[in-house]
Scaffold this active site. Structure first.
Site, PDB file in Angstrom:
ATOM      1  N   GLU A 162     -14.635  33.358  43.937  1.00 39.97           N
ATOM      2  CA  GLU A 162     -14.562  31.970  43.480  1.00 39.97           C
ATOM      3  C   GLU A 162     -15.744  31.643  42.573  1.00 39.97           C
ATOM      4  OE1 GLU A 162     -13.974  29.341  46.828  1.00 39.97           O
ATOM      5  OE2 GLU A 162     -11.835  29.715  46.796  1.00 39.97           O
ATOM      6  N   GLU A 319      -6.123  33.285  48.875  1.00 35.69           N
ATOM      7  CA  GLU A 319      -6.582  32.617  50.098  1.00 35.69           C
ATOM      8  C   GLU A 319      -5.805  31.331  50.300  1.00 35.69           C
ATOM      9  OE1 GLU A 319     -10.711  31.530  50.233  1.00 35.69           O
ATOM     10  OE2 GLU A 319     -11.350  33.396  49.320  1.00 35.69           O
TER      11      GLU A 319
HETATM   12  C1  GLA Z   1     -13.190  29.637  49.762  1.00 36.18           C
HETATM   13  C2  GLA Z   1     -13.995  30.912  49.839  1.00 36.18           C
HETATM   14  C3  GLA Z   1     -14.001  31.524  51.193  1.00 36.18           C
HETATM   15  C4  GLA Z   1     -14.118  30.473  52.276  1.00 36.18           C
HETATM   16  C5  GLA Z   1     -12.999  29.474  52.115  1.00 36.18           C
HETATM   17  C6  GLA Z   1     -12.988  28.410  53.189  1.00 36.18           C
HETATM   18  O1  GLA Z   1     -11.900  29.834  49.435  1.00 36.18           O
HETATM   19  O2  GLA Z   1     -13.584  31.857  48.902  1.00 36.18           O
HETATM   20  O3  GLA Z   1     -15.093  32.413  51.262  1.00 36.18           O
HETATM   21  O4  GLA Z   1     -15.342  29.834  52.149  1.00 36.18           O
HETATM   22  O5  GLA Z   1     -13.174  28.825  50.890  1.00 36.18           O
HETATM   23  O6  GLA Z   1     -11.924  27.507  53.015  1.00 36.18           O
END
Ligand code: GLA
Length: 678
Positions: A162, A319
Site C-alpha cells: 500500500e 486484501e
Molecule cells: C491495509 C494493510 C494491511 C493492514 C490492513 C488492515 O490494507 O495493507 O497491512 O494494515 O490495512 O485493514
C-alpha cells in the site's frame, strides 16, 4: 461493450499459474512460533487457501542489522507453503523500515507540512525521496530477489505494501530538492512555471527553481497549482520507488510483479491511472467504510474502478476483511452472509481472486482487534466455519476465471481532478468531488446499470452513455473526446463544477462550465452555492441543496427548474441536442430520488438497460461472461428475502435452479448459464 481502450497489463490473475481463483491472505509468521506455522499451513489447506502473501513487513527479521541478512525464517516458511502446494505472493519487505535504519539515518524520516518529523513506532516512516531509504531498500530487494527469484512456489512479487498509505507526502529538504527537479523536467523554464502557477498573484513570482518549496504550512491559502503539482509529484515519487524495486526484481526473476492499490474512499493520494500500466497484475485492497452512507455501493464503485485500471482484464482483490477492521471510529462486524456477499461482489466485477488481511488474528500490536480468517476464538468459531465455507465456494467458482464484465456506460473519473477540485478557497467547502462521483454512480447502481470507470480521454466509442461527475479539471483534448462522442450520436450527462479549469488549474474564461459550455448549450456567469442547511425547491417537488447556478440556455432545453429562491424559474437540469447525440447538465446537488429519476431518463434515451430485471433497489445483479457461459451474480443487500427468475446451476448452493427462486435476506446466488443454448 468491454473496456478495451486502456493498456492491458501483460499478465492477469490466470497468469499466476493457480488452478482456479486465488483465495488467500496476508500471513505474518514472524508474529508466531514455529509450531504454529505448521498448524497454520495445515489449516490453510483445510480452508482451500492457494495464495499467501508473506514478508510484507519482514525487513527487520530478514535484515536484523545493516547489510546482515538472515533468510532462515523465510526459507523455512516458503518451503512449508511450497510443500503444501500453496502459492506465494512474496513481499519485498520494504514497507516499513527497521529501527536500525532510522536510528543510523534519521534523515529518512518523513516531515509533514508544518515541518515536524513523523517518528518510528508505527509503520511506513520513510521519505519517498530519501536516497538512503532507496539505497537500503533496493539492497534488500536485490538480496531477496536473488534468493527467491526463480522459486517455483513464488507466483507473484508484492512490492512494498500500500505505497503511500501513510507517507504519500513528505515536505523535508530532500523532498523539496526532488520536487524542484521534477518541476524543472515538467516546465523546462522558470518562466513556464510562473505562467502555469499564476505567480503574478500575491507577489509569488520565482526567479529560479532554487526558490521553490513544497506547499509547506502557510499563513494563508497556498498557491493551488503549486499544491496540485506537489500532489502529482508525490504520486510520481512513490511510483519511482515501485519502478526501482520492480526493475531490481526483474534482474533475477520473470515472475509477475504488482503492488496493492488502495482504490478507496478515504485514500486518494496516488494517480493509479499512471501506475496501472506498470503492474503485471492489478491488485487492490478494499475495506467496507462504515462512515459512508452505503458502503456496499462504494465497494462496487471501487471494484469497477479496479477493473478499469486493469483495462477490463481480471484483477486481484489482495486484501479485504473477514469481519471488522480496527481503524475506523466504530468497527462493525460483518453480518451473516456479508463476507460471502462482499467476496462475490468483487468477483462479479472482475476479480479473479480474493484474499484477506489476514490469516491468523494477531495477539499483539495495533491490529490485534482486526478480524482474520482464523480468529482469536480459534477453529471452534463461527468465523472459522465461515472461512472454510467461503473457501469451498471460491474453489467452486474456478470456472469464472478470465470471464469479462460488459458495460454500456462509462463514468469518467480522475484522482488528479479530486486533488484540484477539493482544494481550499473554492465557492463552497461543503462539496467533496468523490461524494459527487459516488452520488452519480449510486444512481446507476440503484437502476441496476453496470458501469465501466474510465480515465479522462479514454475512447468512448464502445459506449452508449458517458457520465461526467464533477470533472472540475479537464484537459482540452479530453473534453474534446466527450464532445466528439456526443456529436457522433453518443449521450453524455455532466454534473456541476465540471470543465472549469485546465491542467494548470487555470479558469476557462467566458462563462462556466468552461470546457463543456458549447457541448451542453448552457452558460453560467456566477456560481450560487447555498448557505449551510439551506435548500431551494425544484419543479419535480424535490429540493436542491449545497450548490445552485443561474443557468442561461444557449441551445439547451430546460428539463427541471428551480421554483424557489433567487433562481426561481431558471433551469436546474438541461438537455442539449449536439450533433447526433445529446448532452445533459445537472447544475445542482439533487436528492438521490431526483437524481435517479434524471439518470433513469438519460439511460432510457441512450438505450441503456439494467443488467437484468429486478436489479437495483438493494439487489445487485452483475454478469460476467466468456464465449460459452455467463455467470449471473445476484446479491441481496436488503434484510428481506427476494425472488429472482434465473435458471441454471447455482454455485453457492451447488444445485440446479429454474423458475422462481427465493434468495434469503443478505444472500448471494451465482448462476451459471449456458450461452450456446437458444
Ligand atoms: C491495509 C494493510 C494491511 C493492514 C490492513 C488492515 O490494507 O495493507 O497491512 O494494515 O490495512 O485493514
Amino acid at each position: 461493450m468491454t473496456l478495451r481502450s486502456l493498456p492491458i497489463p501483460a499478465e492477469t490473475a490466470p497468469g499466476l499459474g493457480l488452478d482456479g481463483l486465488a483465495f488467500g491472505c496476508d500471513y505474518n509468521p514472524e508474529q508466531w512460533d514455529r509450531d504454529v506455522w505448521r498448524e497454520d499451513v495445515a489449516l490453510m489447506r483445510q480452508a482451500g487457501v492457494n495464495l499467501v502473501a508473506i514478508n510484507i513487513f519482514g525487513w527487520s527479521h530478514v535484515e536484523p542489522r545493516d547489510g546482515e541478512y538472515d533468510f532462515s525464517g523465510l526459507d523455512e516458511i516458503i518451503e512449508l507453503l511450497a510443500d503444501a502446494g500453496i502459492g506465494i505472493d512474496l513481499g519485498t519487505g520494504t514497507a516499513s523500515c527497521p529501527p536500525w535504519l532510522t536510528t543510523a539515518y534519521p534523515e529518512v524520516l518523513p516531515v509533514v507540512a508544518d515541518g515536524t518529523t513523523r517518528w518510528p513506532g508505527g509503520r511506513q516512516a520513510w521519505c519517498p525521496s530519501s536516497p538512503v531509504y532507496r539505497e537500503k531498500s533496493i539492497a534488500l530487494v536485490r538480496a531477496t530477489a536473488e534468493r527467491y527469484g526463480s522459486h517455483p512456489a513464488v507466483k507473484l512479487w508484492h512490492v512494498s505494501n500500500e505505497l503511500g498509505c501513510h507517507n504519500a507526502a513528505c515536505y523535508c529538504d530532500v523532498s523539496a530538492a526532488a520536487f524542484r527537479s521534477w518541476l524543472e523536467a515538467r516546465y523546462g523554464s522558470i518562466a513556464a512555471l510562473n505562467s502555469a502557477w499564476g505567480t503574478a498573484f500575491w507577489s509569488q513570482r520565482y526567479d529560479t527553481f532554487a526558490e521553490i518549496l513544497p506547499p509547506r504550512a502557510t499563513l494563508s491559502f497556498v498557491n493551488p497549482t503549486q499544491r496540485l503539482d506537489f500532489d502529482r509529484f508525490c504520486s510520481d515519487e512513490l511510483l519511482g520507488q515501485y519502478r526501482a524495486e520492480a526493475a531490481t526484481i526483474r534482474e533475477f526473476s520473470e515472475i509477475p510483479i504488482t503492488t496493492n492499490f488502495m482504490v478507496a474512499a478515504h485514500i486518494t493520494a496516488l494517480d493509479y491511472w499512471s501506475w496501472a500500466p506498470e503492474m503485471s497484475v492489478i491488485a487492490n485492497d478494499h475495506y467496507l467504510d462504515h462512515r459512508l452512507p452505503r458502503p456496499h455501493v462504494e465497494l462496487a464503485f471501487a471494484a469497477d474502478t479496479t477493473r478499469g485500471l486493469a483495462g477490463g482484464s481480471p484483477w486481484l482483490l489482495m486484501e479485504h476483511s473477514t469481519s471488522a477492521v480496527n481503524w475506523q471510529p466504530r468497527n462493525l462486524p460483518k453480518a451473516p452472509g456479508e463476507m460471502l456477499r462482499n467476496t462475490a461482489a468483487h468477483i462479479a466485477r472482475g476479480a479473479d481472486g480474493v484474499c484477506f488481511f489476514q490469516w491468523r488474528a494477531s495477539v499483539s500490536g495495533s491490529e490485534k482487534f482486526h478480524s482474520a480468517m482464523l480468529p482469536h476464538a480459534g477453529t471452534d468459531s463461527r468465523g472459522w466455519a465461515n472461512t472454510v465455507e467461503l473457501g469451498r465456494i471460491v474453489t467452486r467458482l474456478a470456472e469464472v476465471r478470465g470471464a469479462r464484465v460488459h458495460a454500456d456506460v462509462a463514468l469518467v473519473f480522475s484522482w488528479e481532478n479530486q486533488w484540484a477540485a477539493d482544494q481550499e478557497a473554492h465557492p463552497t467547502s461543503d462539496i467533496r468531488a468523490l461524494e459527487q462521483v459516488h452520488a452519480l454512480y449510486g444512481a446507476l447502481w440503484d437502476l441496476g446499470v453496470t458501469v465501466d470507470i474510465v480515465p479522462p480521454g479514454a475512447p468512448l466509442d464502445d459506449y452508449a452513455l458517458v457520465v461526467v461527475p464533477h470533472l472540475y479539471l479537464v484537459r482540452d483534448a479530453d473534453a474534446a473526446v466527450i464532445a466528439d462522442f456526443v456529436r457522433r450520436g453518443g449521450h453524455a450527462l455532466v454534473t456541476f463544477f465540471s470543465g472549469i479549469v485546465d491542467e494548470t488549474d487555470r479558469i476557462r474564461a467566458g462563462g462556466y462550465p468552461g470546457a463543456f459550455r458549447d457541448l451542453l448549450g448552457v452558460r453560467v456567469e456566477e456560481f450560487a452555492p447555498l448557505a449551510e442547511h439551506d435548500a431551494v425547491a425544484l419543479s419535480d417537488g424535490s429540493v436542491a441543496t449545497i450548490w445552485t447556478e443561474p443557468v442561461s440556455l444557449t441551445g439547451a432545453e430546460s428539463i427541471l427548474q428551480y421554483v424557489s429562491g433567487p433562481l426561481a424559474g431558471m433551469p436546474a437540469v438541461t438537455r442539449n441536442r449536439a450533433g447526433a447525440g445529446s448532452a445533459w447538465y445537472v447544475s445542482t446537488v439533487l436528492q438521490p430520488a431526483s437524481l435517479r429519476a434524471i439518470v433513469e431518463r438519460v439511460t432510457r434515451e441512450a438505450g441503456v438497460h439494467p443488467t437484468a430485471p429486478g436489479a437495483g433497489a438493494g439487489v445487485e445483479i452483475v454478469r460476467r461472461s466468456n464465449d460459452t457461459h455467463e455467470w449471473v451474480f445476484v446479491l441481496n443487500h436488503t434484510d428481506a428475502p427476494v425472488e429472482h427468475g434465473f435458471s441454471g446451476h447455482e454455485l453457492v448452493t451447488d444445485r440446479a435452479i429454474s423458475g422462481t427462486t427465493a434468495l434469503p435476506a443478505g444472500g448471494t446466488h451465482i448462476i451459471r448459464q449456458d450461452r450456446s443454448r437458444p
